[in-house]
Design a protein around this motif. Structure first.
Motif, short mmCIF file in Angstrom:
data_model
loop_
_atom_site.label_atom_id
_atom_site.label_comp_id
_atom_site.label_asym_id
_atom_site.label_seq_id
_atom_site.Cartn_x
_atom_site.Cartn_y
_atom_site.Cartn_z
N LEU A 254 31.78 10.10 4.06
CA LEU A 254 32.25 8.88 4.74
C LEU A 254 31.30 7.73 4.46
N ARG A 257 31.74 6.69 0.75
CA ARG A 257 32.97 5.94 0.53
C ARG A 257 32.85 4.52 1.09
N ASP A 270 44.10 5.39 3.36
CA ASP A 270 45.23 6.14 3.88
C ASP A 270 46.36 5.15 4.11
N SER A 272 49.11 5.09 5.49
CA SER A 272 49.84 4.99 6.75
C SER A 272 49.08 4.15 7.78
N MET A 283 33.81 4.28 10.38
CA MET A 283 33.90 5.74 10.28
C MET A 283 32.55 6.31 9.88
N ILE A 342 43.81 0.91 13.79
CA ILE A 342 44.84 1.86 13.32
C ILE A 342 45.91 2.18 14.36
N ILE B 255 45.63 15.30 7.02
CA ILE B 255 45.96 13.88 7.00
C ILE B 255 47.35 13.70 7.62
N THR B 259 48.20 11.71 11.00
CA THR B 259 49.17 10.61 10.94
C THR B 259 50.27 10.79 12.00
N TRP B 284 41.15 11.58 13.72
CA TRP B 284 41.58 10.83 12.54
C TRP B 284 40.42 10.70 11.54
N GLN B 288 40.03 12.29 7.60
CA GLN B 288 39.59 11.50 6.45
C GLN B 288 38.33 12.11 5.83
#
Lengths: 343, 387
Positions: A254, A257, A270, A272, A283, A342, B255, B259, B284, B288
């Motif tokens: 994490l 990234r 992601d 979505s 994160m 989110i 994932i 979601t 969540w 990830q």
């Protein structure tokens, strides 16, 4: 797709690790607690020589012209050694900030900071102290959305005491001058970038602190015998340390990234969710903070009473973890920021 | 570091997505762990195979499309995103197949793999015994050498979907003098062989997803041995690497769960307990993190041409506990409705969360309990002393 550092990045990390192994043993951290900064100053000079402090500076300003991604492994090493000093605030926050502002401010200050001739301190809103404000040659401070370069002679500093005595700093009382470096939209953008970078750099350090705490605890649990066996042969100890290994292993990607997203824009999004670089940084900070705090907690428990003594070095690392887990947004704050993005 | 997908990978994703969108059944199939559901799932498996999506990473001659590891991960992400049926072939294609590729003879590969891919042979795993669970080296089922083959005796248990499968891969003690990890051999056994009896056993959730398998002087020929005689432990450990690691639980699965959980939160709206926001975001983030960890692991495997290592134990602890936590958060969001099971008229999402919760609870137990995994991490990753 190649989620892996280059050999050059790994070599630079190893070189920093070697420098710190030589120049920053626990005794240097402990001496900093007593106010003896000769050791940390030497480490700082070494990091300047290697180009670490000016890593994100342009080559024109004596830097390496590299990015957050190149710095992240180095910060983890600095965390592992618990090296005192405002490396995140200087190399990760101030240098790119000054570069972004450009002009004579960048020309004057970046080369000096990169070479270790000058020190700069950064005050970000919401933080309890401005790290190393007292020794700084330049203060970068926000007033609302306005960023100011402030002469330390013009301010008054109330020294604060961190639980980690090697973190020295204070609150700065100052009057904004007539010529801010940036205002309005631009000031806000620079502030956001500074906050993201500070959080991510701190997350990378927390990973290293957690790794060190895990390593020394494995060593202790292997050497320490009770009931005629190493305490580390008991499942009660093994399972605690396995949990730390898992937490650190899954926080690490994490952090990496988020560093990539800061350097090159949001990656592996992601689809979505409404993910931004800010979400990636949150994160990373939340996971690294939690993992390092778990490492500290279990390290203390597995050491037992000796770990609770002031004489033992363990608390130097634990207190750095507590300070950094709280700095630039703690885990809950960052998760709430993610929730707003989110949900 | 390059976190962009290549044009080829992006094209692969688009092709997989398009096929799945056109073919995934609109209504969820009945549970694949029941007789009726299993038949429906078989039909689906054959459709996947016909379209060459059953075993994407395999060589073409065995029904695959020679996808890279990254493409396989992409396919899995799309598979779960599309809500496609669970894979009743998974014990064969994900657990046995990697072992056949590594240890099988050419003849074994040529005969076993295409039938496995086409869901003609359905494989179950015969490892656990009544007295050999976490202590798998305590296996007592015997293999006795006879002319032209072996005679098997003993009992296997907790065999997933054993009652619906046609074949079993399992460990038997081929050297009665040897103890523990030595003297074990890996056998491939047709369940319709004389002397083999299968009894279905209901799981916690009521589905007949388990079986016990009895061997009473069951004969298998010499070519039923996978790998060397007496090498069973080594051969089996390659399967556990697959099971705990990459192939059993790919990131796409979690994932998709995370979601759906975010979606459940949005539907719950104002009524949701605010304190659950933090739990939800934790889940969540974990999903990830698991995806990123897997991408980093695969990047390293590709760069250094190494197999999955001990990180498979780190993996197994992480995904199994994440899965439980994601479902716990969902049930908390559902409040009193959490108890409404599949088939109940007002069950939210068809009772999928309670069903999924019960399945998730198996995760920390199967494929080596998480207590065993923590021992493995402590000893082989951290280097702590053995007992």
């Amino acid at each position: 797709m190649r989620f892996r550092f280059t050999d050059e990045q790994l070599e630079l990390r190893d070189a920093v690790r070697d420098l710190l192994a030589n120049e920053c043993p626990a005794s240097v951290v402990r001496a900093a607690w007593e106010g003896d900064m000769s050791g940390p100053d030497k480490v700082w000079a070494g990091l300047c020589d290697m180009g670490v402090v000016g890593l994100m500076a342009t080559e024109a300003h004596g830097g390496l012209g590299l990015s957050d991604l190149d710095l992240t492994l180095i910060l983890t090493e600095v965390g592992r050694a618990a090296a005192p000093g405002p490396l995140v605030e200087t190399a990760v926050v101030a240098v790119p900030l000054l570069e972004k502002i450009g002009g004579s401010v960048a020309e004057t200050w970046v080369p000096r900071v990169a070479q270790g001739e000058s020190r700069v301190a950064v005050g970000l809103p919401g933080e309890s102290l401005v790290l190393d404000a007292s020794g700084a040659d330049l203060l970068l401070l926000w007033h609302g959305d306005a960023l100011h370069a402030v002469d330390p002679a013009e301010v008054s500093i109330t020294v604060e005491t961190s639980v980690d005595r090697s973190r020295r700093g204070g609150r700065v009382a100052w009057e904004p001058g007539p010529q801010p470096l940036a205002v309005g939209e631009e000031g806000r953008r620079l502030l956001d970038a500074a906050l993201e970078r500070a959080a991510l750099g701190t997350a990378a350090m927390l990973l290293g602190l957690g790794r060190h705490l895990l390593d020394v605890t494995v060593t202790y649990a292997t050497d320490r015998h009770q009931f005629g066996v190493p305490i580390g042969s008991q499942q009660a100890i093994k399972h605690k340390l396995a949990d730390v290994a898992v937490a650190l292993a899954f926080a690490e990607p994490l952090v990496h990234r988020a560093a990539y997203s800061l350097a090159r824009g949001p990656a592996l999004v992601d689809e979505s969710a409404r993910e931004t670089t800010a979400v990636h940084v949150s994160m990373a900070k939340a996971a690294a903070g939690d993992a390092a705090e778990l490492a500290a907690r279990h390290a203390l428990q597995c050491h037992g009473a000796i770990g609770y003594s002031f004489e033992h070095d363990l608390h130097l690392w634990m207190k750095r973890v507590w300070a950094l887990a709280a700095a630039y947004g703690d885990a809950r704050m960052h998760r709430e920021r993610i929730a707003r993005a989110i949900l | 570091m390059d976190l962009e997908f290549t044009p080829v990978e992006t094209e692969f994703r688009a092709e997989a997505r398009a096929w799945l969108e056109a073919n995934v059944p609109g209504e969820p199939l009945p549970s694949g762990d029941t007789r009726e559901g299993f038949a429906a799932h078989l039909e689906w498996e054959r459709r996947l195979f016909d379209a060459q999506w059953a075993v994407v990473s395999w060589p073409r001659e065995y029904g695959g499309r020679e996808a890279t590891l990254f493409e396989w991960l992409i396919f899995e992400e799309e598979y779960y995103r599309a809500g496609a049926p669970s894979r009743v072939t998974q014990n064969g294609i994900f657990l046995l197949a990697p072992t056949v590729f590594e240890f099988g003879t050419q003849i074994q590969k040529d005969t076993l793999l295409p039938r496995m891919a086409a869901a003609e042979d359905l494989w179950c795993q015969g490892w656990s015994e009544p007295d050999a669970g976490s202590d798998l080296a305590g296996i007592k089922a015997r293999a006795t050498k006879v002319d032209g083959g072996w005679v098997l005796d003993g009992q296997k248990t907790w065999t997933t979907r054993g009652a619906f499968s046609t074949h079993l891969f399992g460990l038997f003690r081929s050297d009665p003098e040897a103890e523990r990890h030595r003297g074990l051999t890996y056998f491939l056994v047709p369940l319709d062989a004389d002397g083999v009896t299968v009894h279905g056993v209901d799981r916690l959730d009521g589905d007949e997803g388990f079986a016990e398998v009895f061997f009473d002087a069951a004969f298998v020929p010499d070519d039923a041995v996978l790998g060397g005689i007496g090498d069973g432990w080594k051969v089996a450990m390659s399967t556990t690497g697959s099971e705990r690691g990459l192939t059993l639980r790919s990131p796409g699965r979690f994932i998709a769960t995370a979601t759906r959980l975010v979606d459940l939160w949005r539907r719950s709206g104002e009524t949701a307990e605010p304190g659950l926001r933090d739990d939800l975001v934790r889940g969540w983030i974990d999903a990830q993190a698991y995806r990123l960890f897997t991408y980093a692991t695969v990047s390293d495997m590709v760069a250094t041409a190494r197999p999955m290592g001990v990180e498979s134990s780190l993996n197994k602890i992480f995904w199994s506990e994440m899965d439980v936590a994601l479902h716990e958060t969902a049930l908390a969001l559902l409040g009193a409705d959490a108890e409404l099971d599949a088939g109940s008229p007002h069950a939210s999402d068809g009772g999928a969360w309670m069903k999924g919760y019960q399945f998730a609870l198996a995760g920390p137990i199967y494929a080596g309990t998480n207590e065993i995994q923590r021992n493995v991490v402590a000893e082989r990753v951290l280097g702590l002393p053995r007992k």
